[in-house]
Write a protein that holds these residues in place. Sequence first.
Motif, PDB file in Angstrom:
ATOM      1  N   TYR A 138      -7.130  -7.486  -6.499  1.00  0.00           N
ATOM      2  CA  TYR A 138      -7.254  -8.179  -5.216  1.00  0.00           C
ATOM      3  C   TYR A 138      -7.401  -7.105  -4.138  1.00  0.00           C
ATOM      4  CZ  TYR A 138      -5.617 -12.733  -7.082  1.00  0.00           C
ATOM      5  OH  TYR A 138      -5.470 -13.915  -7.758  1.00  0.00           O
ATOM      6  N   ASN A 139      -7.871  -7.539  -2.989  1.00  0.00           N
ATOM      7  CA  ASN A 139      -7.923  -6.632  -1.850  1.00  0.00           C
ATOM      8  C   ASN A 139      -6.570  -6.658  -1.135  1.00  0.00           C
ATOM      9  OD1 ASN A 139      -8.389  -5.882   0.992  1.00  0.00           O
ATOM     10  ND2 ASN A 139     -10.489  -5.575   0.250  1.00  0.00           N
ATOM     11  N   VAL A 140      -5.952  -5.493  -0.993  1.00  0.00           N
ATOM     12  CA  VAL A 140      -4.616  -5.423  -0.390  1.00  0.00           C
ATOM     13  C   VAL A 140      -4.677  -4.580   0.873  1.00  0.00           C
ATOM     14  CG1 VAL A 140      -2.223  -4.720  -0.721  1.00  0.00           C
ATOM     15  CG2 VAL A 140      -3.539  -5.622  -2.661  1.00  0.00           C
ATOM     16  N   LYS A 141      -4.273  -5.149   1.977  1.00  0.00           N
ATOM     17  CA  LYS A 141      -4.288  -4.415   3.245  1.00  0.00           C
ATOM     18  C   LYS A 141      -2.872  -4.336   3.778  1.00  0.00           C
ATOM     19  CE  LYS A 141      -6.017  -4.773   7.890  1.00  0.00           C
ATOM     20  NZ  LYS A 141      -6.158  -5.914   8.802  1.00  0.00           N
ATOM     21  N   LEU A 142      -2.412  -3.128   3.991  1.00  0.00           N
ATOM     22  CA  LEU A 142      -1.083  -2.949   4.557  1.00  0.00           C
ATOM     23  C   LEU A 142      -1.141  -3.273   6.042  1.00  0.00           C
ATOM     24  CD1 LEU A 142       1.839  -1.865   4.608  1.00  0.00           C
ATOM     25  CD2 LEU A 142       0.879   0.427   4.890  1.00  0.00           C
ATOM     26  N   VAL A 143      -0.306  -4.192   6.475  1.00  0.00           N
ATOM     27  CA  VAL A 143      -0.289  -4.564   7.896  1.00  0.00           C
ATOM     28  C   VAL A 143       0.789  -3.797   8.644  1.00  0.00           C
ATOM     29  CG1 VAL A 143      -0.022  -6.484   9.521  1.00  0.00           C
ATOM     30  CG2 VAL A 143      -1.178  -6.840   7.322  1.00  0.00           C
ATOM     31  N   ASP A 144       1.977  -3.741   8.066  1.00  0.00           N
ATOM     32  CA  ASP A 144       3.058  -3.058   8.784  1.00  0.00           C
ATOM     33  C   ASP A 144       4.221  -2.793   7.835  1.00  0.00           C
ATOM     34  OD1 ASP A 144       4.228  -1.814  10.897  1.00  0.00           O
ATOM     35  OD2 ASP A 144       4.442  -3.606  12.155  1.00  0.00           O
ATOM     36  N   LYS A 145       5.049  -1.828   8.267  1.00  0.00           N
ATOM     37  CA  LYS A 145       6.298  -1.542   7.557  1.00  0.00           C
ATOM     38  C   LYS A 145       7.347  -1.222   8.595  1.00  0.00           C
ATOM     39  CE  LYS A 145       4.399   0.839   3.472  1.00  0.00           C
ATOM     40  NZ  LYS A 145       4.918   0.434   2.156  1.00  0.00           N
ATOM     41  N   ASN A 146       8.553  -1.607   8.308  1.00  0.00           N
ATOM     42  CA  ASN A 146       9.659  -1.159   9.156  1.00  0.00           C
ATOM     43  C   ASN A 146      10.901  -0.983   8.285  1.00  0.00           C
ATOM     44  OD1 ASN A 146      10.666  -0.640  11.963  1.00  0.00           O
ATOM     45  ND2 ASN A 146      12.186  -2.119  11.232  1.00  0.00           N
TER      46      ASN A 146
END
Lengths: 765, 765
Positions: free
Chosen positions: B104-112
């Motif tokens: 699948y296409n995986v896009k990291l949006v954010d991490k905290n």
Amino acid sequence: MDTNDAFQLHLQKLPPQDEKTFETIYTLGNGHFGVRASNPLQGNNSHFNGQPGLFVNGFYDLTQLSYGENYSGYAQNSQTICQLPDLRFIIFELDGIRSDETPYNVKLVDKNLDMRTGVLMEIFDIKSPTNKLFRLTLQSFASHADKHLFVIKYSVSALNFTGALTVIKQHPYINQQIQSRTDDMRASRPETALDRTFIKSKLPIMLISTRKSQLALIVAQQALKDNPMQVGMIDDLPCHNKTFDLTQGMSQSFSFVYAISYPHPLLKTTLSQSSFAASAEKRLANKSFKQLLDESAAKIGEFWDNSDVELTGDTALAKDIRFNLFHLYQAAGNDGLTSIPAKGLTGSGYEGHYFWDAEMFMLPFFIYTEPAIARQLLLYRYHTLPQAQRRAREMGVKNGVMFPWRTINGEESSSYYPAGTAQVHINADIAYAIDTYVRVTGDEDFLYDYGYEIIVKTARFWLSYGHWGKDIAHKGKFVIDDVTGPDEYTAMVSNNYFTNRMAQNNLSIAVKYSNQLKHSHAEKLVTLNVTDEEIAQFNQAADEMYLPYDDQKKIKMQDDLSTSKPVWPIKETPRNQFPLLLHFHPMTIYHYQVNKQADTVMTDFLFPKDQDAAQLKRDFDYYEAITVHDSSLSRAIFGILAHRLHHADDAYGYFMQTVMMDLSNSQGNTSDGIHAANMGSSWLSLIYGFAGMGLEKDSFNLSPELPEAWSSLRFRIWFHGRQIEITITQTAVTVKLLSGNPIKFYLKHKAFKLTKEQLVNHFLK
Amino acid sequence: MDTNDAFQLHLQKLPPQDEKTFETIYTLGNGHFGVRASNPLQGNNSHFNGQPGLFVNGFYDLTQLSYGENYSGYAQNSQTICQLPDLRFIIFELDGIRSDETPYNVKLVDKNLDMRTGVLMEIFDIKSPTNKLFRLTLQSFASHADKHLFVIKYSVSALNFTGALTVIKQHPYINQQIQSRTDDMRASRPETALDRTFIKSKLPIMLISTRKSQLALIVAQQALKDNPMQVGMIDDLPCHNKTFDLTQGMSQSFSFVYAISYPHPLLKTTLSQSSFAASAEKRLANKSFKQLLDESAAKIGEFWDNSDVELTGDTALAKDIRFNLFHLYQAAGNDGLTSIPAKGLTGSGYEGHYFWDAEMFMLPFFIYTEPAIARQLLLYRYHTLPQAQRRAREMGVKNGVMFPWRTINGEESSSYYPAGTAQVHINADIAYAIDTYVRVTGDEDFLYDYGYEIIVKTARFWLSYGHWGKDIAHKGKFVIDDVTGPDEYTAMVSNNYFTNRMAQNNLSIAVKYSNQLKHSHAEKLVTLNVTDEEIAQFNQAADEMYLPYDDQKKIKMQDDLSTSKPVWPIKETPRNQFPLLLHFHPMTIYHYQVNKQADTVMTDFLFPKDQDAAQLKRDFDYYEAITVHDSSLSRAIFGILAHRLHHADDAYGYFMQTVMMDLSNSQGNTSDGIHAANMGSSWLSLIYGFAGMGLEKDSFNLSPELPEAWSSLRFRIWFHGRQIEITITQTAVTVKLLSGNPIKFYLKHKAFKLTKEQLVNHFLK
């Protein structure tokens, strides 16, 4: 004494050894190749114990070196000499059973090597699985007349039956090496894989190539005309084959010649394969065994004329000496592209690499007795100058060249740099050898065309690698850090005495020859960019070379810190813990004063005028006490120095351990190949030692003194184009000019004039 | 300032880095294990760039080390920490397409990352091959309350569709490592192969075992009660799975807990597997995500209460400091059988080995703030004493122990001894750490039960490995040859100043504690065979330890010959040629004065009373000029010394480069894991540097001086059972006793008494 017997090496008279050791001892070679004297029925069948093989000088494959931590500049590949299919291999078929499929019982009956002609005679009794017994006699030689040829005659005679015996001369396998595991880092690495194709020809002609080094050579097989055999195909492979009707008591013979090409890049070999095949067919046609043997024997006869050392008073020893000279001759590359592997061409020990011992321990023999071979050996180094220059840059050395510690193709192949690359003295060793060659032969052409360039480029290395000392201990002196001397039980030190003294010599001879050529051939200096300023730098570094000296002990110090360490408890170390390098971690060994071999005292040996007898004695005594002789290069040097110190017993003792090394397998690893350098050392012991040979300006000096056990020692040398025969007895020296112009020489530093008409007879006692 | 924000590590506020670096930075761990914060859909699919994995402290396999020349005593196997299957891994199925089969296409949006609670929140936008887009939110933590647990909550919400989404929580693969080739010897070796079986249970429980080290551990998977999931079998493997009906805008959640056992020998693990399964089923039943999170957050809250460093005046920096402390806490083994790998549990760099930095750079933080963890870390060394004793014998050292330079299981795993085994200072480093621990904690039980034995046995090593000098330069002095100091750009020297000074300290504290225990616990000396004669020998060697000094330059010499070499042309070396060890042959580097890291000046740091300010300045200036800081351990030491020299700008500059190393990926290899020791150095810089902490007899001294940019620095320490809070501003120091009995301490070497009722306020300006 039977003259003939003096050259016979008869198995029954040798001390008992294992089979592989005899294979090594009886190896036949001619500098281009060597063939181990193995069971001819073994092939690569692990049913037998032997390690058969053909080794071709300069024919190697690359095996990737692996390191836990792989640092920049590390050698990435080891060159490993290829173990090629045994040319002696033969297949018999009796009652439908082939000897390569079902092992026959093979019993070695006898071997005899005639070193005078280079012919090996062997007898085997062979029993088939059907209990038919026959005798196989081999007669073989590596041709010295045509270096490409190996010639072998087989004779078979039935011992307990009458009937058909089929002979198949074929190489059904290509990978000869028989697996063996060892933890000895001096043995060879795991096998390399070879490829083989048969060239379209009337003969069985193989093109053998390596996988990674992409080298190839061609081996052609021809039946000699004495008893011709048909070429056929068995199992889709070409062969010679024939069925003999054996009658008890009647032997039948058949013989073969193999032509082995020089190794070349695969592409080049492939392109030339048809012309090679045509030429082989033509050259090998209509040759008889006797004809080929006569040509070869004549050629090796010349070698003996030049190089023999005749010792009387100890018949066995006289033969041992010849055994060493014979193997040296067999081992020396003579095409300018190869040198002398540490094990000759008798095995794959040390990967078939060339080390410093080629120049320092073996070359002198050739310089004095076969200068044409010596020239070829030095040319090998000349041809690898580009690799040595690249290596220097890779190691961050701005000028000059850095010859590899161990190599076949001129690239560094050492995988443990503290006992490899760090032995930068190799540079100065090569320069020393060139100087000796030029001084003994007077070969100015070689100096101009090749030698001078090497001397200049190695001298430049020292200026770049060393530096001017600034700290209190070394102020104003030229110092050389981070080197390992010949003694590999001490590594990565500052100011190794041997290295610094050799570097000093390298720089001095660069000055000497620069000044000489500046007048005769100024253009050479221009070509090489040698300026007056650079000559002055060479000179200054030589003059101010730092040579560590222990003022308390009044000895030459092996390096800046050597005498501060505790001495290894040699006497308390059990015999089975030697050689130390196989039983202790390098760090543990380095932690003590203990020498694997002659190191600092090598300079006493190489530069006899550096020290008086008292200094020599102090150095000798100190270093002898901490040396364990785990290297085969060690004892001869101590022996020669013992001679100079007039310790006759010690000199004789060291010599006897040197000369016997391989025949007695005293190092325990002759099965991996001969100790070629040690054989060179035997000659050094005789000529530099007992005869006291040394160089003077345009001349030489003899200071002879024979052990009591010997009656006489006779040898010949070439000096500046003159052949000279020297005979030493207990009481007198006789020097005879065999050819060439009159010459001055010295006997115990007293000058004599030698003319053609006149012998010099000098009474010693 | 928002207090909460001070503990948030928000991806959007970090400098841009590559994916693998972020995986490292956001790794969650608890000393027992670490889980890289990778793309949860990657698994071991090389379609993605990441390097996911679970690392369990002390769980390693053996990989055979290979050497071109394999000498006696060489480490034959490397221990390599195992990269286990990513516990975050999850499989989605949409329209019949499984995400582990068709990427699948995986896009990291954010991490905290909330460092206060240890919870990581992540958002990914995921698109199926059929263009269905959904958002995946992860919330995960490694439990600090129960070190065996990793807890993760997944939330999914459809972004452009309505329909079914199947979730499969399964580990269909066992070998996690994704192949990557590198020439960097600091990265990890090729993969090791793991085996896996599922234990008979109601849950998916894996027994994972290694091939060569024969270790095993058990990982149990349980769906939490928040949104239960069925256990089923897919492709013959157990899993949790469920199909959700997604509606746009509505998110659905489900959460899991993993229980990860300690590693044990395979046999033991196998025997206990059913009881482990039963216990896991029971313990993990009926737990909610919130419940587990609350327990864990409470525990890590205690850590922050003990260990937080509050800096005001630079909000970003304050957070960077916390980032370092957080990772130190996550990295430290706490079972007495493990220590702190050089890269923590965030990657496989340096094979997951423990080095000297555990004791010298990280332990002080724990000694002062979490002494119970410090004790466990030192116990690890105690438990490996038998291996260290065997190693000493193997290396020919007659008495004492020889701790390995790099190891997991206590055996030497260094494959390049000049920068490995030769760093024998590790022995003295461990002894130094024990002394510090005992002096700070007053833990006499530890001294008696464990610490004293290590101190005695390491002291014995020095007596055996060193010797009494006999040559002029070292006469009557105790000398130590053939060692490598911390600076790996200089190897195998005599009398490395650092090593000798540390050995001297080791011998001195052996004398100190022997004399102390002789009165209180004489039986301990009897048990360990410590005699008055041996104590006298320790004392004499310490008193007469040779410490090389350059009388011209008036500096401590790094070793006997160090100042005689030319200086590496640092300024002329292009930036891309650093680190030097990746671009130059070791011999080339050793040929110059150039330091990889603080070496001799480490002694100025560790023994502040050894030298006056003038000597410190000379040492600092000389060694700073030849140091290239190619080791991450270097700058902090120079920074602390700059502070002592009142070079405020230098101290601040070095500190800022230290504290930012991983967040800015300034060494370029954070992707392989954090630089744990450098994080320890940040704390050292703050407490030993800016706060000027130093030990006095039964007390401590503070000599604080803050950089101008900072308003205040507040931290807490434990000292002899008392908790003390120290607040430093530009003008004053406030010291507060939070618990325990009154104590004396020093401020700029002036004595103060601290009682529970009283603060000490001291004005600096």
